[in-house]
Design a protein around this motif. Structure first.
Motif, PDB file in Angstrom:
ATOM      1  N   THR B 179       5.005 -26.315  30.811  1.00 30.10           N
ATOM      2  CA  THR B 179       4.880 -25.573  32.066  1.00 30.10           C
ATOM      3  C   THR B 179       6.171 -25.653  32.876  1.00 30.10           C
ATOM      4  N   VAL B 180       6.725 -26.850  32.962  1.00 35.18           N
ATOM      5  CA  VAL B 180       7.946 -26.992  33.763  1.00 35.18           C
ATOM      6  C   VAL B 180       9.100 -26.215  33.123  1.00 35.18           C
ATOM      7  N   ILE B 181       9.160 -26.228  31.796  1.00 32.89           N
ATOM      8  CA  ILE B 181      10.271 -25.524  31.153  1.00 32.89           C
ATOM      9  C   ILE B 181      10.099 -24.005  31.268  1.00 32.89           C
ATOM     10  N   ARG B 182       8.869 -23.517  31.070  1.00 30.81           N
ATOM     11  CA  ARG B 182       8.665 -22.080  30.919  1.00 30.81           C
ATOM     12  C   ARG B 182       8.268 -21.351  32.197  1.00 30.81           C
ATOM     13  N   LEU B 183       7.562 -22.011  33.095  1.00 33.28           N
ATOM     14  CA  LEU B 183       6.894 -21.253  34.159  1.00 33.28           C
ATOM     15  C   LEU B 183       7.485 -21.462  35.551  1.00 33.28           C
ATOM     16  N   ARG B 184       8.698 -21.976  35.635  1.00 31.87           N
ATOM     17  CA  ARG B 184       9.300 -22.095  36.960  1.00 31.87           C
ATOM     18  C   ARG B 184       9.546 -20.709  37.538  1.00 31.87           C
ATOM     19  N   ALA B 185       9.271 -20.547  38.831  1.00 32.41           N
ATOM     20  CA  ALA B 185       9.455 -19.255  39.494  1.00 32.41           C
ATOM     21  C   ALA B 185      10.930 -18.874  39.464  1.00 32.41           C
ATOM     22  N   PRO B 186      11.224 -17.591  39.601  1.00 33.35           N
ATOM     23  CA  PRO B 186      12.637 -17.184  39.623  1.00 33.35           C
ATOM     24  C   PRO B 186      13.395 -17.944  40.715  1.00 33.35           C
ATOM     25  N   GLY B 187      14.540 -18.444  40.385  1.00 34.36           N
ATOM     26  CA  GLY B 187      15.350 -19.176  41.360  1.00 34.36           C
ATOM     27  C   GLY B 187      15.057 -20.662  41.394  1.00 34.36           C
ATOM     28  N   MET B 188      13.915 -21.080  40.785  1.00 32.21           N
ATOM     29  CA  MET B 188      13.565 -22.501  40.798  1.00 32.21           C
ATOM     30  C   MET B 188      14.307 -23.214  39.668  1.00 32.21           C
ATOM     31  N   THR B 532      10.088 -16.084  44.912  1.00 31.15           N
ATOM     32  CA  THR B 532      11.469 -16.256  44.465  1.00 31.15           C
ATOM     33  C   THR B 532      12.082 -17.371  45.306  1.00 31.15           C
ATOM     34  N   VAL B 533      12.685 -18.327  44.624  1.00 37.97           N
ATOM     35  CA  VAL B 533      13.147 -19.531  45.318  1.00 37.97           C
ATOM     36  C   VAL B 533      14.617 -19.393  45.703  1.00 37.97           C
ATOM     37  N   HIS B 534      14.912 -19.783  46.947  1.00 33.14           N
ATOM     38  CA  HIS B 534      16.290 -19.650  47.439  1.00 33.14           C
ATOM     39  C   HIS B 534      16.951 -20.964  47.778  1.00 33.14           C
ATOM     40  N   ARG B 535      16.183 -22.061  47.822  1.00 33.49           N
ATOM     41  CA  ARG B 535      16.796 -23.322  48.259  1.00 33.49           C
ATOM     42  C   ARG B 535      16.006 -24.509  47.724  1.00 33.49           C
ATOM     43  N   GLY B 536      16.571 -25.674  47.915  1.00 28.27           N
ATOM     44  CA  GLY B 536      15.934 -26.905  47.450  1.00 28.27           C
ATOM     45  C   GLY B 536      14.681 -27.241  48.247  1.00 28.27           C
ATOM     46  N   PRO B 537      13.992 -28.306  47.840  1.00 29.85           N
ATOM     47  CA  PRO B 537      12.689 -28.608  48.440  1.00 29.85           C
ATOM     48  C   PRO B 537      12.749 -29.344  49.782  1.00 29.85           C
ATOM     49  N   HIS B 538      13.928 -29.822  50.171  1.00 31.56           N
ATOM     50  CA  HIS B 538      13.979 -30.683  51.367  1.00 31.56           C
ATOM     51  C   HIS B 538      14.868 -30.094  52.452  1.00 31.56           C
ATOM     52  N   GLU B 539      14.771 -28.806  52.721  1.00 28.68           N
ATOM     53  CA  GLU B 539      15.617 -28.204  53.757  1.00 28.68           C
ATOM     54  C   GLU B 539      15.015 -28.489  55.126  1.00 28.68           C
ATOM     55  N   LEU B 540      15.166 -29.727  55.581  1.00 23.08           N
ATOM     56  CA  LEU B 540      14.568 -30.132  56.860  1.00 23.08           C
ATOM     57  C   LEU B 540      15.674 -30.485  57.840  1.00 23.08           C
ATOM     58  N   LEU B 549      15.226 -19.671  63.269  1.00 26.85           N
ATOM     59  CA  LEU B 549      13.766 -19.574  63.194  1.00 26.85           C
ATOM     60  C   LEU B 549      13.045 -20.417  64.234  1.00 26.85           C
ATOM     61  N   GLY B 550      13.761 -21.302  64.897  1.00 28.48           N
ATOM     62  CA  GLY B 550      13.140 -22.125  65.928  1.00 28.48           C
ATOM     63  C   GLY B 550      12.275 -23.238  65.379  1.00 28.48           C
ATOM     64  N   ARG B 551      12.384 -23.583  64.104  1.00 28.65           N
ATOM     65  CA  ARG B 551      11.644 -24.733  63.560  1.00 28.65           C
ATOM     66  C   ARG B 551      12.581 -25.539  62.663  1.00 28.65           C
ATOM     67  N   ASP B 552      12.166 -26.783  62.360  1.00 29.77           N
ATOM     68  CA  ASP B 552      13.103 -27.646  61.631  1.00 29.77           C
ATOM     69  C   ASP B 552      12.880 -27.593  60.120  1.00 29.77           C
ATOM     70  N   TRP B 553      12.011 -26.689  59.658  1.00 29.46           N
ATOM     71  CA  TRP B 553      11.800 -26.593  58.207  1.00 29.46           C
ATOM     72  C   TRP B 553      11.884 -25.135  57.778  1.00 29.46           C
ATOM     73  N   ILE B 554      12.142 -24.926  56.503  1.00 28.12           N
ATOM     74  CA  ILE B 554      12.153 -23.567  55.959  1.00 28.12           C
ATOM     75  C   ILE B 554      11.626 -23.660  54.539  1.00 28.12           C
ATOM     76  N   ALA B 555      10.742 -22.723  54.196  1.00 18.76           N
ATOM     77  CA  ALA B 555      10.120 -22.771  52.871  1.00 18.76           C
ATOM     78  C   ALA B 555      11.141 -22.423  51.795  1.00 18.76           C
ATOM     79  N   GLN B 556      10.858 -22.917  50.590  1.00 23.22           N
ATOM     80  CA  GLN B 556      11.803 -22.697  49.491  1.00 23.22           C
ATOM     81  C   GLN B 556      11.969 -21.223  49.157  1.00 23.22           C
ATOM     82  N   ASP B 557      10.908 -20.421  49.462  1.00 26.48           N
ATOM     83  CA  ASP B 557      10.972 -19.013  49.044  1.00 26.48           C
ATOM     84  C   ASP B 557      11.290 -18.072  50.197  1.00 26.48           C
TER      85      ASP B 557
END
Lengths: 279, 575
Positions: B179-188, B532-540, B549-557
């Motif tokens: 699953t990890v090898i084949r099914l990662r979303a685009p950009g992940m 579609t993923v644009h950034r890493g998991p810890h953009e805090l 955006l006025g918040r301290d987090w942003i989703a990966q997609d």
């Protein structure tokens, strides 16, 4: 290469600096239940020292870690503004690597170095008992749930009619190496001399060995440390360290009794083997 | 992506709740099974502790006691931690966090659970066998575990159950790896995966490689027990003078057994790597370093197993090699610690229940990791081998760390799993009782081990030199009882929240990984549109995000920010 040698010299020095807790430990009597069992062996202090000095090292690291966590929790709570730092700047990465490597070389390096030295000079150095003419050789067979113990008797040869055979009763003289070869006849056991800081597995089909030297007389316990069935917890023996004179008297008497008790018809008592002087 | 078509939701009760192929349902099945076995294994632990507090009470016989400690170990490892941590969170987190609609092989996934279920039934049945359940220790060393030492059917059932659950683990792990090898979303990309996924993925790789070795050992043991072979017999017990060698089993066992230790600790490392970052509101410190350290440990775990066998009469040269390799593991471990500590430093820590559990895991794993080095070198191991010091050490790593991290994960993902919120008050109470008494219990074990007490003694005080350890053993038992009773607060919280917890929001923790971009609980197919993923998991705590955006987090997609002066700088920094 020079740096390595320097490091080697520096490590014991550094260790000496941290010896204070050792002194504290020595004050606490083993009988109070907080420390090692009494050490009656020539080399056991090496293990005690290495465990304790490493204990001091890891205690320091652990305390640093706790202070660090506490500091962050107290100072950098919800009201503190988070610093946006991925920690992948060259400086951060280098710091992490250098710190990890330094801890490794000091703590693990000291432990590894002294462990190798202790094995080479004492615990796994079988030249010492082999070359000492006064060495007392003993064969032990572990079985559910007792230790069969055999010494060579007057002829100096194992697996003969005059062997001194006892059950759970090991007698050795003080001040000379005791060289043990050990096997097992049913399941795996492991012989443990807590007061002599020695241990080795007793494995069916294999002959293992261990040696130590007692530095004082007295009675001490032999334990089994490998789960060997229902009565594992009762598989205890006694090692009696005697003065050379007492030991000589005992061997003479026990030799006579064993010769009288020898039963050529009973193969179960013939578990001994010819002493194996390997490598 | 047509390999991930949206299938219609199952409508029948059986397809939806029992024989489900939905990874989220299977995750919950593993969670329930794991928690039930955790209670069972915990109860067995209480019997052991009772025996050491009151060794003359006669609550169990020596033979029953052997079954109790044997089954405590096996149940906790294979039927409690493995399903609750790897089975549950591997299933739940991997597809959701990498943006997939399900596992690569949903039917195999279902089969994995039901094979596991069968093995669990075998374990329970083994207790009803004539001579009781297995009693040769969790390591099942022959000849004791052959008919020579354990003639009862219970031992056979348990070895078969290990083989069966091993098969289930292999099925699950093949699924995770694929699953990890084949099914990662685009950009992940791999270096954009959450650390949780890294931990679970590396664990799955180790499982695929090394569980088969255990299975081979189990099969040979069954042959020895019932089909007259003598792979592991020698000495008087063997009929044939040129019979086998008991050591062979130990090699097979520990080739699996040492990686198993890391199998059980890599997912916790992943969980806490993410949780510390999420709740310190700043990126995981040197993300790549954490990933590299985890990979290094994964590789090293395969070549250090000899340190379990230092006392078997090992060649000194071989022993020295294993000693050095074992100590080398402390380098990546130290790097992980430094990264975790830096992650929380200068953060803006939110002390939620999952965060407390993550911090607690760092604390107990610190104790467990640091005490491991005493056992990794031979001269110190001569004294400490097979004493309670070993027991305390591996309980700090495998039990305390794994369970605290798994509880942290339960508190963290519960809203997503069940769509409801757990009580923070009860959660924190559960945390403090757990972390304090876990430390006291396993610390007490190390204490008596340092004084020489061997493992697995029905009555340790038969030995005179251990007679003075009654008090520490007694108090350790009392602490263990409090730890056991304290778990009631978790049970209460769990059921109360499932039945009547407040409805969970989509993203209650305000973090950016993909599972929080969809409703709680997620629909059957997870993602209406594969993200579609644009950034890493810890953009805090990114100032550019705050500005835009006025918040301290942003989703990966979330789409890339419009270029502003600050945003451009950040894009450059994270590239």
């Amino acid at each position: 290469m020079n740096a390595l040698r320097l490091l080697r010299r520096a490590l014991p020095l550094l260790a000496l600096l941290l010896l204070a807790p050792q002194a504290a430990h020595a004050v606490v009597k083993a009988e109070s239940g907080v420390g090692f069992p009494h050490d009656a062996s020539l080399d056991g202090h090496r293990i005690d020292w290495l465990i304790n000095i490493t204990g001091v090292f890891v205690a320091i690291l652990f305390v640093i870690m706790c202070i660090w966590i506490a500091w962050a929790c107290v100072k950098h709570g919800r009201t503190h503004a988070a610093e946006y730092d991925h920690g992948d700047a060259k400086k951060s990465v280098t710091t992490a690597l250098v710190l990890s490597a330094s801890i490794f070389f000091v703590v693990d390096g000291n432990l590894f170095y002294w462990s190798v030295v202790d094995l080479r000079d004492a615990f796994w150095n079988f030249d010492t008992p082999r070359e000492n003419p006064e060495t007392v050789r003993v064969e032990i067979n572990g079985r559910q749930w007792a230790w069969d113990i055999r010494q060579a008797g007057a002829d100096g040869k194992f697996a003969t009619a005059d062997d001194i055979v006892t059950l759970n009763d090991l007698r050795v003289p003080v001040g000379v190496p005791v060289y043990i070869q050990i096997g097992a006849s049913d399941v795996i056991h492991s012989i443990f001399f807590p007061n002599f800081r020695q241990k080795i597995d007793a494995v069916p089909g294999t002959i293992n060995r261990l040696w130590f030297q007692a530095k004082e007389t007295g009675e001490f316990q032999i334990a089994c440390t490998q789960h060997c069935g229902v009565n594992h917890y009762l598989m205890e023996g006694v090692i009696t360290v005697m003065t050379p004179e007492d030991y000589a008297a005992w061997t003479a008497q026990a030799g006579r009794i064993s010769t009288l008790a020898y039963d050529a018809e009973d193969p179960s008592t013939h578990w001994g083997w010819e002493w194996k002087e390997t490598d | 992506m047509d390999i991930q078509a949206i299938h219609p939701d199952p409508t029948s009760f059986w397809k939806k709740w029992v024989f489900s192929t939905d990874h989220k349902v299977i995750a919950k099945q593993f969670l329930w099974a794991g928690l039930l076995f955790l209670a069972f294994g915990g109860a067995l632990a209480m019997i052991i502790r009772w025996q050491w507090a009151y060794p003359e009470s006669g609550v169990v016989s020596p033979a029953q006691y052997n079954s109790v400690f044997t089954m405590h170990g096996l149940i906790m490892i294979f039927w409690a931690i493995t399903p609750a941590m790897i089975g549950c969170f591997g299933n739940f987190c991997i597809p959701l966090m990498i943006g997939a609609r399900d596992m690569a092989f949903p039917k195999l996934n279902m089969l994995s659970f039901w094979v596991f279920f069968a093995s669990g039934l075998m374990i329970i049945a083994s207790f009803f066998c004539k001579m009781g359940s297995a009693g040769a220790g969790w390591t099942t060393y022959p000849p004791l575990s052959t008919s020579v030492g354990m003639p009862g059917l219970g031992q056979t059932m348990v070895v078969l159950a290990i083989f069966t659950t091993g098969s289930a683990t292999i099925m699950g792990s093949i699924n995770y790896v694929t699953t990890v090898i084949r099914l990662r979303a685009p950009g992940m990309g791999y270096m954009k995966m959450p650390l949780t996924v890294w931990g679970l993925w590396l664990t799955a790789i180790l499982n695929v490689l090394f569980v088969p070795v255990l299975a081979a050992g189990a099969v040979l043991l069954i042959l020895d027990r019932h089909f007259g072979t003598e792979f592991f017999l020698a000495g008087a017990a063997a009929g044939n003078a040129n019979a086998g060698d008991p050591m062979l089993f130990q090699h097979l066992f520990w080739i699996f057994g040492h990686p198993e230790v890391y199998i059980l600790i890599l997912p916790p490392w992943g969980f806490i790597g993410d949780l510390l970052s999420f709740f310190a509101r700043k990126p995981a410190y040197w993300y790549r370093g954490q990933v590299y350290a985890m990979i290094a440990v994964t590789v090293l775990s395969a070549i250090v197993y000899g340190h379990h066998m230092f006392m078997t009469g090992m060649n000194p040269l071989l022993g020295t090699g294993f000693m050095l390799l074992t100590l080398v593991i402390s380098v990546p471990a130290e790097m992980l610690f430094l990264n975790w500590l830096h992650t929380i430093l200068r953060g803006s820590i939110r002390f939620t229940t999952p965060m407390l559990f993550a911090l607690g895991t760092v604390f107990v794993f610190g104790l467990g990791g640091l005490t491991g080095i005493f056992l990794g070198t031979i001269s110190t191991d001569i004294y400490l081998h097979d004493t309670m010091f070993v027991v305390g050490h591996f309980h700090f790593t495998m039990a305390a760390s794994s369970f605290l991290a798994t509880f942290g994960a339960i508190y963290f993902w519960f809203p997503k799993m069940f769509g409801r919120t757990m009580s923070e008050g009860l959660g924190k109470l559960h945390f403090w009782i757990s972390v304090i008494f876990i430390t006291l219990v396993f610390g007490g074990q190390m204490w008596v081990g340092y004084a020489g007490q061997q493992r697995r003694l029905f009555n340790p005080f038969e030995y005179e030199f251990l007679a003075n350890l009654r008090n520490p053993n007694y108090w350790t038992s009392m602490f263990a009882f409090v730890l056991g009773i304290g778990q009631v607060f978790f049970v209460l919280n769990f059921f109360k929240s499932i039945l009547a917890g407040a409805k969970a929001e989509q993203n209650p923790w305000e973090v950016g990984t993909l599972e929080w971009t969809i409703p709680s609980p997620p629909p059957h197919h997870n993602f209406d549109v594969i993200p579609t993923v644009h950034r890493g998991p810890h953009e805090l705590g990114n100032p550019a995000v705050k500005e835009a955006l006025g918040r301290d987090w942003i989703a990966q997609d979330e789409p890339p920010l419009p270029p502003g002066p600050a945003a451009a700088a950040t894009q450059a920094a994270s590239a």
